[in-house]
Design a protein around this motif. Structure first.
Motif, PDB file in Angstrom:
ATOM      1  N   SER A 162       0.812  -1.153   0.066  1.00  0.00           N
ATOM      2  CA  SER A 162       0.069   0.134   0.033  1.00  0.00           C
ATOM      3  C   SER A 162       1.009   1.291   0.049  1.00  0.00           C
ATOM      4  O   SER A 162       0.649   2.181  -0.746  1.00  0.00           O
ATOM      5  CB  SER A 162      -0.711   0.070   1.185  1.00  0.00           C
ATOM      6  OG  SER A 162      -1.695  -1.055   1.153  1.00  0.00           O
ATOM      7  N   PHE A 163       1.974   1.383   1.030  1.00  0.00           N
ATOM      8  CA  PHE A 163       2.946   2.213   0.943  1.00  0.00           C
ATOM      9  C   PHE A 163       3.483   2.665  -0.603  1.00  0.00           C
ATOM     10  O   PHE A 163       3.326   4.000  -1.050  1.00  0.00           O
ATOM     11  CB  PHE A 163       4.061   1.960   1.657  1.00  0.00           C
ATOM     12  CG  PHE A 163       5.006   3.148   1.627  1.00  0.00           C
ATOM     13  CD1 PHE A 163       5.251   4.247   2.544  1.00  0.00           C
ATOM     14  CD2 PHE A 163       6.024   2.787   0.829  1.00  0.00           C
ATOM     15  CE1 PHE A 163       6.165   5.244   2.423  1.00  0.00           C
ATOM     16  CE2 PHE A 163       7.221   3.766   0.779  1.00  0.00           C
ATOM     17  CZ  PHE A 163       6.944   4.958   1.739  1.00  0.00           C
ATOM     18  N   TYR A 164       3.843   1.793  -1.266  1.00  0.00           N
ATOM     19  CA  TYR A 164       4.428   2.120  -2.400  1.00  0.00           C
ATOM     20  C   TYR A 164       3.605   2.337  -3.519  1.00  0.00           C
ATOM     21  O   TYR A 164       3.831   3.325  -4.362  1.00  0.00           O
ATOM     22  CB  TYR A 164       5.410   0.765  -3.094  1.00  0.00           C
ATOM     23  CG  TYR A 164       6.666   0.692  -2.376  1.00  0.00           C
ATOM     24  CD1 TYR A 164       7.922   1.640  -2.803  1.00  0.00           C
ATOM     25  CD2 TYR A 164       6.995   0.113  -1.348  1.00  0.00           C
ATOM     26  CE1 TYR A 164       9.013   1.566  -2.101  1.00  0.00           C
ATOM     27  CE2 TYR A 164       8.257  -0.025  -0.527  1.00  0.00           C
ATOM     28  CZ  TYR A 164       9.107   0.722  -1.095  1.00  0.00           C
ATOM     29  OH  TYR A 164      10.534   0.958  -0.476  1.00  0.00           O
ATOM     30  N   LYS A 165       2.259   1.810  -3.430  1.00  0.00           N
ATOM     31  CA  LYS A 165       1.167   2.254  -4.494  1.00  0.00           C
ATOM     32  C   LYS A 165       0.991   3.534  -4.140  1.00  0.00           C
ATOM     33  O   LYS A 165       0.652   4.488  -5.124  1.00  0.00           O
ATOM     34  CB  LYS A 165      -0.048   1.244  -4.362  1.00  0.00           C
ATOM     35  CG  LYS A 165       0.321  -0.027  -5.109  1.00  0.00           C
ATOM     36  CD  LYS A 165      -0.876  -0.768  -5.099  1.00  0.00           C
ATOM     37  CE  LYS A 165      -0.627  -2.235  -5.841  1.00  0.00           C
ATOM     38  NZ  LYS A 165      -2.087  -2.995  -5.883  1.00  0.00           N
ATOM     39  N   SER A 166       0.951   3.928  -2.667  1.00  0.00           N
ATOM     40  CA  SER A 166       0.574   5.464  -2.538  1.00  0.00           C
ATOM     41  C   SER A 166       1.554   6.473  -3.127  1.00  0.00           C
ATOM     42  O   SER A 166       1.325   7.564  -3.387  1.00  0.00           O
ATOM     43  CB  SER A 166       0.436   5.611  -1.122  1.00  0.00           C
ATOM     44  OG  SER A 166      -0.626   4.720  -0.509  1.00  0.00           O
ATOM     45  N   VAL A 167       3.017   5.830  -3.086  1.00  0.00           N
ATOM     46  CA  VAL A 167       3.857   6.880  -3.376  1.00  0.00           C
ATOM     47  C   VAL A 167       3.920   7.190  -4.808  1.00  0.00           C
ATOM     48  O   VAL A 167       4.223   8.497  -5.026  1.00  0.00           O
ATOM     49  CB  VAL A 167       5.309   6.008  -3.178  1.00  0.00           C
ATOM     50  CG1 VAL A 167       6.665   6.856  -4.124  1.00  0.00           C
ATOM     51  CG2 VAL A 167       5.645   5.939  -1.857  1.00  0.00           C
ATOM     52  N   HIS A 168       3.232   6.544  -5.454  1.00  0.00           N
ATOM     53  CA  HIS A 168       3.277   6.978  -7.023  1.00  0.00           C
ATOM     54  C   HIS A 168       2.273   8.386  -7.264  1.00  0.00           C
ATOM     55  O   HIS A 168       2.484   9.053  -8.085  1.00  0.00           O
ATOM     56  CB  HIS A 168       2.834   5.662  -7.993  1.00  0.00           C
ATOM     57  CG  HIS A 168       3.643   4.450  -8.133  1.00  0.00           C
ATOM     58  ND1 HIS A 168       5.166   4.597  -8.144  1.00  0.00           N
ATOM     59  CD2 HIS A 168       3.489   3.231  -7.704  1.00  0.00           C
ATOM     60  CE1 HIS A 168       5.552   3.594  -8.136  1.00  0.00           C
ATOM     61  NE2 HIS A 168       4.775   2.642  -7.791  1.00  0.00           N
ATOM     62  N   THR A 169       1.308   8.346  -6.312  1.00  0.00           N
ATOM     63  CA  THR A 169       0.606   9.667  -6.366  1.00  0.00           C
ATOM     64  C   THR A 169       1.229  10.871  -6.325  1.00  0.00           C
ATOM     65  O   THR A 169       0.988  11.915  -6.928  1.00  0.00           O
ATOM     66  CB  THR A 169      -0.378   9.742  -5.042  1.00  0.00           C
ATOM     67  OG1 THR A 169      -1.116   8.220  -5.079  1.00  0.00           O
ATOM     68  CG2 THR A 169      -1.412  10.764  -5.181  1.00  0.00           C
ATOM     69  N   ILE A 223       9.130  11.906   0.663  1.00  0.00           N
ATOM     70  CA  ILE A 223       7.707  12.283   0.095  1.00  0.00           C
ATOM     71  C   ILE A 223       7.154  13.207   1.513  1.00  0.00           C
ATOM     72  O   ILE A 223       6.413  14.299   0.850  1.00  0.00           O
ATOM     73  CB  ILE A 223       6.721  10.923   0.440  1.00  0.00           C
ATOM     74  CG1 ILE A 223       7.016  10.134  -0.971  1.00  0.00           C
ATOM     75  CG2 ILE A 223       5.285  11.578   0.015  1.00  0.00           C
ATOM     76  CD1 ILE A 223       7.154  10.767  -2.171  1.00  0.00           C
ATOM     77  N   LYS A 224       7.516  12.973   2.746  1.00  0.00           N
ATOM     78  CA  LYS A 224       7.308  13.856   3.742  1.00  0.00           C
ATOM     79  C   LYS A 224       7.691  15.370   3.708  1.00  0.00           C
ATOM     80  O   LYS A 224       7.083  16.402   4.048  1.00  0.00           O
ATOM     81  CB  LYS A 224       7.589  13.272   5.046  1.00  0.00           C
ATOM     82  CG  LYS A 224       6.564  12.321   5.639  1.00  0.00           C
ATOM     83  CD  LYS A 224       7.015  11.470   7.147  1.00  0.00           C
ATOM     84  CE  LYS A 224       6.781  12.583   8.071  1.00  0.00           C
ATOM     85  NZ  LYS A 224       5.631  12.931   8.500  1.00  0.00           N
ATOM     86  N   PHE A 225       8.945  15.437   3.068  1.00  0.00           N
ATOM     87  CA  PHE A 225       9.651  16.848   3.167  1.00  0.00           C
ATOM     88  C   PHE A 225      10.187  16.714   1.318  1.00  0.00           C
ATOM     89  O   PHE A 225      11.180  17.010   1.210  1.00  0.00           O
ATOM     90  CB  PHE A 225      10.802  16.594   3.840  1.00  0.00           C
ATOM     91  CG  PHE A 225      10.415  16.388   5.264  1.00  0.00           C
ATOM     92  CD1 PHE A 225      10.269  17.571   5.892  1.00  0.00           C
ATOM     93  CD2 PHE A 225      10.480  15.203   5.959  1.00  0.00           C
ATOM     94  CE1 PHE A 225       9.868  17.317   7.334  1.00  0.00           C
ATOM     95  CE2 PHE A 225      10.337  15.101   7.225  1.00  0.00           C
ATOM     96  CZ  PHE A 225       9.967  16.159   8.102  1.00  0.00           C
ATOM     97  N   LYS A 226       9.038  16.841   0.695  1.00  0.00           N
ATOM     98  CA  LYS A 226       9.392  16.958  -0.639  1.00  0.00           C
ATOM     99  C   LYS A 226       9.895  18.112  -1.062  1.00  0.00           C
ATOM    100  O   LYS A 226      10.826  18.108  -2.179  1.00  0.00           O
ATOM    101  CB  LYS A 226       7.845  16.771  -1.608  1.00  0.00           C
ATOM    102  CG  LYS A 226       7.899  16.030  -2.969  1.00  0.00           C
ATOM    103  CD  LYS A 226       8.364  14.694  -2.789  1.00  0.00           C
ATOM    104  CE  LYS A 226       8.133  14.065  -4.215  1.00  0.00           C
ATOM    105  NZ  LYS A 226       8.691  14.799  -5.463  1.00  0.00           N
TER     106      LYS A 226
END
Length: 420
Positions: A120-127, A201-204
């Motif tokens: 779920s994490f890696y699928k979310s990252v693509h967003t 991702i948290k600190f893009k």
């Protein structure tokens, strides 16, 4: 206990027909691990493997249709629980998917993560990824940190990110550039990679990840990452699905980072070129320095693997500096071409570059300079091939002050924070 686990592995009980007996033995060993306070890491490599097997067996045990006394064919294994993603749209920089925030917190606390959460994490990252990724990233800042190879050194990455969190409180516009090679060579590469990506991702606005030569399926298959995934997750389809999501990130990572270092008044003081391997060289006309403007036109991503790399990509991800070399040296056997000071000086002069920061080479002290301190090489882990090799380091560049290598030592880093 180690001998017992070794015998368990040799017997390969996970493939035997007596699943209930196997489950009972595995749970007993996990209980022994949980009572063992001598391990540096709370979740050891062996316990992770065993816990993954327990989860698999319990899934079979819960299924009414499973015949626990018989071994099912691999293509008949079904996972009852559906993986659910919780993804919300980005309206503000600090609003991210709950799964990313949760995984980040768990990894910073050295907690185990289940397979479904990894997926779920890696699928979310693509967003959060830009569809038309650029091979070169341009940024400006008065202060920046550069991290070399981490190669699955999860515990040291936690130390660095803990330090970076505090730096970002003091310098909200600071830039942090990771120079590739997040996996392979050490057993905790999935945790290491996932933590770095969650931090990104948290600190893009602050963090950039560029590609190393180990963000490559051919390399991952040979140097440990794929084997580690297989050991962690016993179902082949799980490994294929998870690695497929990770590979989408690898092949779209930028190749080069250009930082315009500014003073606190906004005046440009230095230009930093950072890359995993080396500078680009035109093999046919090495006397002609390649301009960044031309390089950007001829540098394309995504590229799946080194087998499909262009000439420039090979130099940028695989090449090494050589202090006493005239010109350059091609090494078709390893792909690790070398470049000397004359080729280097041509390139930096033509592009007004003050410092090149790169990684790629194992360094026992984590830090080395070349070419009159105009090239800095970093290795940000003290562990390689799962053994201690020396000391890892990362780099700070601050306005026009001398660059500062920082050891990955909690006491030193805590003291360093007091100077700001």
């Amino acid at each position: 206990m180690d001998d017992y686990i070794l015998q368990l592995r040799k017997a390969n009980l996970i493939e035997s027909r007596n699943y209930l007996q196997t489950l009972e033995i595995l749970e007993q060993i996990i209980s022994m691990f949980q009572n063992d306070t001598t391990n540096e890491m709370r979740v050891t490599r062996d316990s992770k493997i065993l816990m993954s097997r327990i989860a698999y067996l319990k899934n079979l045990k819960k299924s009414p249709s499973s015949r626990l006394s018989e071994k099912p064919a691999r293509n008949q294994i079904k996972v009852e629980e559906q993986f659910k993603e919780e993804v919300i749209s980005i309206e503000l920089d600090h609003i991210i998917s709950p799964i990313i925030d949760d995984v980040y917190t768990m990894l910073m606390n050295n907690e185990s993560i289940e397979y479904k959460d990894y997926l779920s994490f890696y699928k979310s990252v693509h967003t959060y990824l830009v569809e038309d990724s650029k091979p070169i990233v341009y940024e400006s800042s008065e202060i920046a940190y550069f991290v070399g190879d981490t190669h699955g050194s999860y515990s040291e990455t936690i130390l660095m990110i803990t330090y970076f969190e505090k730096i970002l409180q003091k310098f909200p516009e600071a830039k942090i550039i990771f120079l590739g090679d997040y996996v392979d060579r050490n057993p905790f590469d999935l945790e290491n990679l996932t933590l770095i990506i969650a931090f990104w991702i948290k600190f893009k606005k602050n963090v950039t990840l560029i590609r190393g030569n180990h963000e490559d399926p051919k390399i991952n298959d040979a140097y440990g990452f794929i084997d580690n995934l297989k050991e962690n997750f016993v179902i082949e389809q799980w490994v294929d699905d998870l690695y497929g999501e990770i590979l989408k990130i690898f092949v779209n990572l930028p190749i080069i980072h250009i930082l315009n270092v500014t003073s606190n008044h906004g005046t440009s003081v230095r230009k930093i070129f950072s890359v995993h391997g080396g500078i680009p060289v035109n093999n046919d006309h090495p006397e002609e320095a390649i301009l960044l403007s031309d390089l950007e036109k001829n540098l394309h991503i995504p590229v799946n693997s080194y087998e499909n790399f262009s000439e420039y990509l090979n130099w940028l991800l695989w090449a090494d500096p050589k202090e006493n070399l005239d010109g350059y040296l091609l090494d078709p056997n390893t792909g690790r071409n070398q470049f000397g000071p004359d080729i280097f000086n041509q390139f930096v002069k033509a592009n007004d570059i003050d410092i090149v920061v790169r990684a790629h080479e194992v360094l026992k002290n984590g830090f080395k300079t070349f070419f009159n301190d105009h090239l800095i090489s970093l290795f940000s882990t003290s562990y390689y091939k799962n053994r201690k090799i020396g000391d890892g380091a990362f780099l700070r560049i601050f306005e026009d002050k001398p660059f500062t290598p920082l050891p990955i030592d909690p006491t030193f880093l805590e003291q360093d924070l007091t100077q700001f």
